[in-house]
Design an enzyme around this catalytic site. Structure first.
Site, PDB file in Angstrom:
ATOM      1  N   GLU A 228     -29.396 -14.555 -39.875  1.00 21.74           N
ATOM      2  CA  GLU A 228     -28.541 -13.537 -39.235  1.00 21.74           C
ATOM      3  C   GLU A 228     -27.073 -13.969 -39.226  1.00 21.74           C
ATOM      4  O   GLU A 228     -26.179 -13.143 -39.399  1.00 21.74           O
ATOM      5  CB  GLU A 228     -29.017 -13.252 -37.806  1.00 21.74           C
TER       6      GLU A 228
ATOM      7  N   HIS B  89     -28.483  -9.559 -48.354  1.00 24.19           N
ATOM      8  CA  HIS B  89     -29.779 -10.093 -48.784  1.00 24.19           C
ATOM      9  C   HIS B  89     -29.705 -10.412 -50.268  1.00 24.19           C
ATOM     10  O   HIS B  89     -28.991  -9.753 -51.032  1.00 24.19           O
ATOM     11  CB  HIS B  89     -30.898  -9.087 -48.511  1.00 24.19           C
TER      12      HIS B  89
ATOM     13  N   GLN C  56     -33.120 -10.600 -58.301  1.00 27.38           N
ATOM     14  CA  GLN C  56     -34.565 -10.500 -58.065  1.00 27.38           C
ATOM     15  C   GLN C  56     -34.910  -9.081 -57.666  1.00 27.38           C
ATOM     16  O   GLN C  56     -34.071  -8.330 -57.191  1.00 27.38           O
ATOM     17  CB  GLN C  56     -35.045 -11.544 -57.046  1.00 27.38           C
TER      18      GLN C  56
HETATM   19  N1  ARG Z   1     -33.705  -9.455 -40.044  1.00 31.57           N
HETATM   20  C1  ARG Z   1     -34.807 -10.117 -40.685  1.00 31.57           C
HETATM   21  C2  ARG Z   1     -36.102  -9.554 -40.119  1.00 31.57           C
HETATM   22  O1  ARG Z   1     -36.090  -9.089 -38.985  1.00 31.57           O
HETATM   23  C3  ARG Z   1     -34.743 -11.583 -40.421  1.00 31.57           C
HETATM   24  C4  ARG Z   1     -35.588 -12.378 -41.335  1.00 31.57           C
HETATM   25  C5  ARG Z   1     -35.514 -13.834 -41.010  1.00 31.57           C
HETATM   26  N2  ARG Z   1     -36.474 -14.563 -41.761  1.00 31.57           N
HETATM   27  C6  ARG Z   1     -37.043 -15.696 -41.325  1.00 31.57           C
HETATM   28  N3  ARG Z   1     -37.839 -16.361 -42.098  1.00 31.57           N
HETATM   29  N4  ARG Z   1     -36.805 -16.162 -40.153  1.00 31.57           N
HETATM   30  O2  ARG Z   1     -37.131  -9.548 -40.756  1.00 31.57           O
HETATM   31 ZN    ZN Z   2     -31.299  -9.799 -43.086  1.00 30.67          ZN
END
Ligand code: ARG
Ligand code: ZN
Ligand code: CA
Length: 408
Positions: free
Chosen positions: A214, A223, A241
């Site tokens: 974040e 992303h 990707q």
């Molecule tokens: N905003 C993303 C979600 O809510 C955050 C992903 C974070 N990924 C992690 N492996 N901590 O999915």
């Molecule tokens: Zn994100």
């Protein structure tokens, strides 16, 4: 407009006629927030980032809890910040898992995060706010960012990274607006159950990487798949990707638009892999994030935030006339400070002596240049005094070394 700006600048500066270093006035930072007779929170002059500078970002964590479980401990917050710093300094234990093919573009981003020591009113703070809320579950609609809506108001986003930790509806782990938006909603929101590192956390999001991810958005990163099928994240050294990777993957993972046999960089912090599978930012992502702090960037003001200065002792020690002659930056710092004279003539041959708060001499250096670098690597975090000495004369400056750059 220009006139208004100039008047404004003089007001901010507080000292009429204090325009050291001719055209480089914009660059002036040093210790301007601490000038005698000024309010502690007077904004300092802008400056640019320095090459190789470890940028220090002051952080405030707003903990919003409805159950005691959601009122996470100080220790968990500290663990999380330390984990964040390791990831941004590439000191995470799992850098060894970065595939050899990607290792030469893995970056030490040289940005660290420290809990604020001063609140927006100039008072001492732990950088952690705890607040009971009647809201059992927040929607991702920013209500947690407003006291009037069961949340907690943002602190001045030009000086702090705001992090709200709360119970978010559904399986959303966190969300963050990109830089340049409304300062009242600027910052990161994180699901309390994934905030921390290791201890007490369970499941695939237990290593604090949600915050790492974040904060990447907070610094303008997209992303890695560019948020569309085989999209573009605007970063040269992240391979194209097809879409998000989730869960656990094994290198190499080829997708529809892979550029070569190395396939997806699913271990990048800006993918959606499990925490244990993420371990890197690239050099390209580093450049993009640091550019936010450069002059003209959306995060430039954070460089001169006064949120990490320690109150009290410094005012008496600060020597006003010398601020026009000498400046110190970055301050607070992680690994070094530059002492810069208005001209070599002003400072040539004088001695710089660095003391800790017990008065112990740490190093002494004779000035021979307009700029002298004082290495503070390996010193514990805290307050230091730098004295500029001549025969009989002695001018003291305060340096804050932030501890969080080197946490384990
Ligand atoms: N905003 C993303 C979600 O809510 C955050 C992903 C974070 N990924 C992690 N492996 N901590 O999915
Ligand atoms: Zn994100
Ligand atoms: Ca790319």
């Amino acid at each position: 407009m220009r006139l208004i700006f100039t008047l404004f600048a003089i007001l901010l500066c507080g000292i009429a006629g204090a325009q050291p270093f001719g055209q480089s006035q914009n660059n002036w930072n040093g210790i301007s927030g601490d000038r005698t007779g000024q309010h502690q929170n007077t904004p300092a002059h802008k400056r640019d980032t320095l090459p190789g500078e470890v940028i220090v970002v002051p952080v405030v964590v707003h903990v919003l809890y409805n159950t005691s479980d959601q009122n996470i401990s100080d220790q968990r917050i500290i663990d999380q910040i330390n984990s964040l710093n390791r990831d941004y300094r590439r000191r995470n234990a799992d850098t060894v898992n970065t595939p050899a093919a990607f290792r030469d573009r893995a970056a030490d981003v040289q940005i660290v995060f420290a809990l604020a020591q001063r609140d927006p009113h100039g008072n001492k703070t732990t950088g952690i706010i705890r607040k009971y809320t009647k809201t059992k579950m927040f929607m991702p609609d920013d209500e947690m960012k407003f006291s009037a809506k069961g949340g907690d108001d943002a602190w001045d986003a030009t000086k702090y990274l705001n992090i709200w930790v709360c119970n978010i509806f559904g399986r959303l782990l966190g969300y963050t607006p990109m830089p340049g938006g409304d300062p009242k909603t600027d910052g990161v929101v994180i699901q309390y159950s994934v905030f921390g590192h290791g201890n007490g956390l369970s499941g695939p999001f237990n290593l604090g990487r949600t915050l790492t991810h974040e904060v990447g958005h907070w610094l303008g990163l997209k992303h890695i798949w560019g948020d569309s099928e085989c999209g573009d994240d605007g970063i040269d050294d992240t391979p194209r990707q097809q879409s998000a990777n989730t869960g656990h993957n094994v290198f190499p993972k080829i997708s529809a638009c892979s550029e070569d046999a190395n396939g997806d960089m699913f271990m990048n912090f800006m993918d959606f892999s499990d925490d244990a599978d993420m371990n890197m930012f690239t050099i390209g992502q580093k450049k993009a994030m640091r550019a936010q702090f450069a002059l003209g960037g959306d995060r430039n003001s954070l460089l001169v935030s006064d949120a990490l200065n320690i109150n009290g002792i410094e005012e008496a020690l600060q020597d006003k006339d010398w601020e026009e002659v000498v400046r110190l930056y970055p301050n607070p710092t992680v690994d070094y400070v530059i002492v810069e004279g208005r001209s070599l003539n002003d400072i040539n041959g004088k001695y710089l002596k660095l003391y800790d708060m017990q008065g112990k001499l740490i190093l002494s250096k004779r000035i021979q240049d307009e700029r002298t670098r004082i290495d503070m690597n390996g010193l514990p975090g805290g307050l230091y005094m730098l004295s500029l000495e001549d025969m009989g004369e002695r001018k003291m400056f305060k340096i804050v070394k932030t501890a969080s750059g080197f946490s384990h």
